[in-house]
Every structure is written in structure tokens, then in C-alpha cells.
Design an enzyme around this catalytic site. Structure first.
Site, short mmCIF file in Angstrom:
data_model
loop_
_atom_site.label_atom_id
_atom_site.label_comp_id
_atom_site.label_asym_id
_atom_site.label_seq_id
_atom_site.Cartn_x
_atom_site.Cartn_y
_atom_site.Cartn_z
N HIS A 6 2.38 2.25 -3.11
CA HIS A 6 1.45 3.23 -3.67
C HIS A 6 1.88 4.67 -3.45
O HIS A 6 1.05 5.57 -3.47
CB HIS A 6 0.05 3.00 -3.08
CG HIS A 6 -0.51 1.65 -3.36
ND1 HIS A 6 -1.78 1.28 -2.96
CD2 HIS A 6 0.00 0.57 -4.01
CE1 HIS A 6 -2.01 0.03 -3.34
NE2 HIS A 6 -0.94 -0.42 -3.97
N ASP A 28 0.87 -1.18 0.00
CA ASP A 28 0.00 0.00 0.00
C ASP A 28 0.90 1.23 0.00
O ASP A 28 1.98 1.19 -0.57
CB ASP A 28 -0.96 -0.04 1.20
CG ASP A 28 -2.27 0.67 0.91
OD1 ASP A 28 -2.25 1.90 0.69
OD2 ASP A 28 -3.33 0.02 0.89
#
Length: 514
Positions: A318, A291
Site C-alpha cells: 500500500h 499493507d
């Protein structure tokens, strides 16, 4: 600043807006030395705690040592006399003034028994329709000051190991539970590795955080954090293959329980998340996860301000992100000397600011300098329409500067895709100079989403120069969307030197697949 008992070194330092921060050092005073009791096999303790009654044998001695340690001293975890290198524990609490020192070659393994983490709700280790959190973190700090976790050791959350109690015992790992959120409208009930709430003057130095069931490091309402030389990795080789080349039919999107994991299938394993915090430094660190690499949040309190991210290496993930909660404001953020090697992940992001109308606020005075990227799907994303949530808390990103940015290209995505989307009354204000993409230039996201204007870029005030921005010409054709493009390029500049920017993560963590 440094934890009590840690004398500051002078070999390295980082200059921030709030002062010069020296590299921390290891403690000089030790109140208790604990010998490791467990012997991992191929980096795993799954053979030790298959019986949930043996899920956390070292918790009591570690907690007792911390509780009894005087302020200004450290509890030192070292190898056992016969070479044992592992501790196996459930949740513990740190206290003010005390440092946990995990020696090089030592791993602190987290229990895989959900009952050890359950906070009384009774749902830890499951996926539920109710979003009420059900798990305590492995390491907790509640308004703790002058504390730290240091050393060359590892904290392993064991996200890919099968759970040993509850409805998912022998059926799912923590990461299998998390993946259910991709296939059903449910909430994972998984523990974080480290959760700090309130306090400050907290030091993380040299430690590796691996295989978190959920977030690796979450810092809320903290004032004064130094994270220096840390490593964050999910998943490690214990749960994957070199190069993340998992065989077909082994990952969570294909089978339950999964037997192999990639960064794209270990959901919500954020790396380093400071929320409502100030005077935070992340330096000389390495992050690869499933993430956000970093997520600066400001959903309550006084917001987040004065944060520095310097000399860091990012891999799968991310992005170095701000948001999505920006309600109470984020300001004075500096990113310097950053490298991002995204390995052509379809979810890879470089630098990002994200929010929406349900949790937006002012994000201002954010600077990016000397950035190197390669193989990143979305090198830049500035998106005020991050989700479809509705409200009247509109995001406003202003005073964003990028000075020195070099993207050497992507095998799969060329120059990648850039996102610039804001509200008309709250335009994105961004200035760039010496921003250069090699070869194929990035694609400018064309289509809006989640209620944004149908054509992007939207409602963005661009300012270029005096040194080049290689894709500026593409933006000039977009002025019909109401954007303002000021092109004042009148000087030349060499791209940021990225010749030594990218290093394999396995060079700092031997159990890294990349």
C-alpha cells in the site's frame, strides 16, 4: 553509525541530511555460537510443534546467550552439525550493545502458540471487540542502544500456520484471525515480528523478515536506525503459489481456515514502520507485503524527522507512506531511487501521504527523486481525508516536491489514479517536474470521500516545471475547485531511466512467489 563490533565498509554509502552512512558489515567479535536444532521440511516446522508443549524449544538458549553477551559482541546462529537449519522460539529481548547474527541459510522460526506471546490480557490469537493489545512481539527492544540484527538469514513469523492453543487452535492461522477484521467489527490480536521502543543506533543488515502475523518491523521513538539490504515478504511460497495463483476456494476471503494466501489477504502486515523517530535510513532493501511497504508515523512525542529511503524496491503493498498519524509532525523526508512494481493489485499504492482530522499535523519538506513505477493502481495519493474520523487536528501537507517520476503504465489500470485532497485552510502544496506517464495518462480522482470536497483535486497548490509534467493539462481544467495551478514548463527532459529498475523479488529471496 553502526552497531558495536561492526566495522563499517567503504564499498557503498548513502548521503543523508545528517551525514554519510556507510554500508554496515558483519560482526568481528562473537561471544557465543549456537547450532541450529531443527530441520525444516519444505520451509516449514509445522510437523515439529503441533503439540503446543513443543512450541518454543530454542527460546531459553538464545535469550541466555544474548543476556550473557558482553557489549560490542554478537550471538551467532549457525547451521547444526547434521545440516539442521532452523531455530524455533517464542519472544526474546535484545539488550544494548549486543548484535544477533543469523547466518545465511539459517531460519529463526516463530512459535505459533499464542500463549507464548500473551502479555497478560489473555486474548492473543483471537479477534476481540476490545482494542487493548494482547500480544508481545517476537523480538523486543526497550530503550536499547548500539544493537542490531544482521546476517543473511531469515526470521519467519509463520503467519499462515494454524495456531496450536486457545480458542482458535487448529481452526485459524494468525492471518485467518487478521482477516476477521474485514468481515466483522473486531480487532486482531496478533504479534509483531520486531518491536522497538526508545533507544537508537540500531542496525538491521541483510536479514529477511517473512510472514509476520502483524507488522514486520515497528520502530517507535528511535534516534538512529540503519536498515540496509533487508528483505520483507508476506506471504512466502510456504503459504502460497508461484505468482500468488491461489486456487479458488483456498484464500481467507473464501474459506476458514485458509490454505493459500496472497498479499491482498494478509491484513496489516506492514513492512517497515518508523514512528516518532529520527535519523532513519532504509537503503538497498526489498519489500512486498499486505499493507504499507513503509509507514512513517508521528502520533506522539517529538514527531518524526530526518528520514531517508534510498535505492529500494517495492512490490505488492500500500505504498511508501507517511501517516496516518501525523499529530506531532513529520519533516525532512527524502525518497531517492525508488522502484515500485505493483503487479496490478487493486490495493497497490506507490507514494502516499495520508491523515485525517482526528490525527493530523504538519507534514513538510518531503522530496521524491528518481522514481520508477509500473502496474500500480494508485501511483500517487496525497489525502487529508484518509478516514471519516472527526476532530480538529487538521492535516497540512506542504513543501512536497517530486523531481523525476516515470510510470510506465499498468496492464489493468492504464495510468492509474491520482489523489490530491486537502482542507481549504491547510492546502496541499506540491511542486513537480519531470513527472511522466507513458501512454494512457492517469485518472485524477474526481469524487471526494470521508467529508472531503465533493470534487477532486481539492485545495491543492500545484507548481510545475521547468521540465514537463505529462498530466498537467488535465489539472488545468480543475481550477474551478479552488486549486492553484502554476504551469511554468519551459524545458524538455528525458524521462527517468527505468530500463533496469524492476527486478523480481525471487532474485533476492528464493522463497518469493514473484
Amino acid at each position: 553509525m553502526s552497531a558495536l563490533g561492526c566495522a563499517a565498509q567503504t564499498t557503498a554509502s548513502v548521503t543523508t541530511s545528517w551525514g554519510v552512512i556507510a554500508e554496515p558489515s558483519l560482526p568481528t567479535l562473537v561471544c557465543k555460537t549456537l547450532l541450529a536444532t531443527q530441520t525444516p521440511v519444505n520451509g516449514s516446522l509445522d510437523a515439529v510443534d503441533a503439540n503446543p508443549a513443543n512450541s518454543a524449544p530454542d527460546t531459553a538458549q538464545i535469550q541466555q546467550a544474548l543476556d550473557n553477551c558482553p557489549a560490542g559482541q554478537a550471538v551467532h546462529l549457525v547451521k547444526g552439525g547434521a545440516g539442521q537449519s532452523g531455530f524455533l522460539m517464542g519472544p526474546i529481548n535484545l539488550k544494548s550493545g549486543v548484535t544477533l547474527w543469523i547466518d545465511s541459510g539459517v531460519t529463526l522460526f516463530a512459535s505459533r502458540n499464542p500463549a507464548d506471546y500473551d502479555n497478560g490480557v489473555g486474548a492473543c490469537g483471537t479477534a476481540t471487540a476490545n482494542s487493548t493489545p494482547s500480544c508481545n512481539a517476537l523480538i523486543r527492544l526497550d530503550h536499547v542502544t548500539h544493537s542490531g540484527i544482521v546476517g543473511g538469514g531469515v526470521i519467519d513469523g509463520r503467519g499462515g500456520s494454524l495456531l496450536t492453543s486457545g480458542p482458535n487452535a487448529g481452526r485459524r492461522s494468525w492471518w485467518d484471525v487478521a482477516y476477521q477484521t474485514k468481515t466483522s467489527n473486531v480487532n486482531q490480536q496478533n504479534p509483531r515480528l520486531l518491536n522497538a521502543n526508545g533507544g537508537g543506533s540500531f542496525v538491521l543488515y541483510g536479514v529477511a523478515f517473512e510472514n509476520a502475523p502483524n507488522f514486520h518491523i515497528a520502530l517507535d521513538a528511535m534516534d538512529g536506525v540503519i536498515a540496509w539490504g533487508i528483505k520483507i515478504l508476506s506471504p512466502s511460497l510456504v503459504y502460497s503459489k508461484p505468482g500468488y495463483a491461489c486456487p479458488k476456494g483456498t484464500t481467507p476471503d473464501q474459506v476458514t481456515p485458509a490454505t493459500c494466501f496472497t498479499p491482498d489477504t494478509v491484513k496489516n502486515t506492514d513492512g517497515f514502520d518508523p514512528g516518532e523517530s529520527s535519523h532513519v535510513l532504509l537503503a538497498y532493501s526489498y519489500v512486498s507485503d499486505g499493507d504499507d511497504h513503509v509507514a512513517v508515523k508521528a502520533g506522539s512525542g517529538a514527531g518524526s524527522h530526518d528520514l531517508m529511503f534510498a535505492h529500494n524496491h517495492l512490490y505488492y503493498g500500500h505504498g511508501l507512506s507517511i501517516g496516518s498519524e501525523t499529530n506531532t509532525g513529520v519533516s525532512n523526508v527524502a525518497v531517492e531511487d525508488l522502484s515500485v512494481d505493483g503487479y496490478d493489485s487493486p490495493n497497490g499504492v506507490g507514494i502516499r501521504i495520508k491523515s485525517d482530522a482526528s490525527r493530523g499535523g504538519v507534514v513538510s519538506a518531503v522530496s521524491y527523486q528518481d522514481i520508477c513505477m509500473r502496474n500500480v493502481h494508485e501511483p500517487m495519493a496525497f489525502d487529508a481525508f484518509y478516514s471519516a474520523a472527526k476532530g480538529k487536528s487538521y492535516p497540512w501537507f506542504k513543501g512536497i516536491t517530486i523531481n523525476g517520476f516515470h510510470d510506465t503504465g499498468s496492464v489493468s489500470y492504464g495510468g492509474g489514479e491520482l489523489v490530491f485532497a486537502a482542507y481549504a485552510k491547510y492546502p496541499l502544496q506540491i511542486s513537480m517536474q519531470n513527472v511522466q506517464f507513458d501512454g494512457e495518462q492517469p485518472t485524477l480522482a474526481m469524487k471526494g470521500h470521508n467529508g472531503s470536497p465533493s470534487q477532486l483535486p481539492a485545495n491543492t497548490d500545484f507548481s510545475f516545471g521547468p521540465t514537463p509534467v505529462s498530466f498537467a493539462g488535465n489539472l488545468e481544467t480543475k481550477q474551478g475547485t479552488g486549486d492553484v495551478v502554476t504551469n511554468s514548463v519551459n524545458a524538455s527532459s528525458s524521462p527517468v531511466d527505468c530500463s533496469d529498475a524492476f527486478v523480481p523479488m525471487s532474485s533476492v529471496l528464493s522463497d518469493s512467489p514473484i
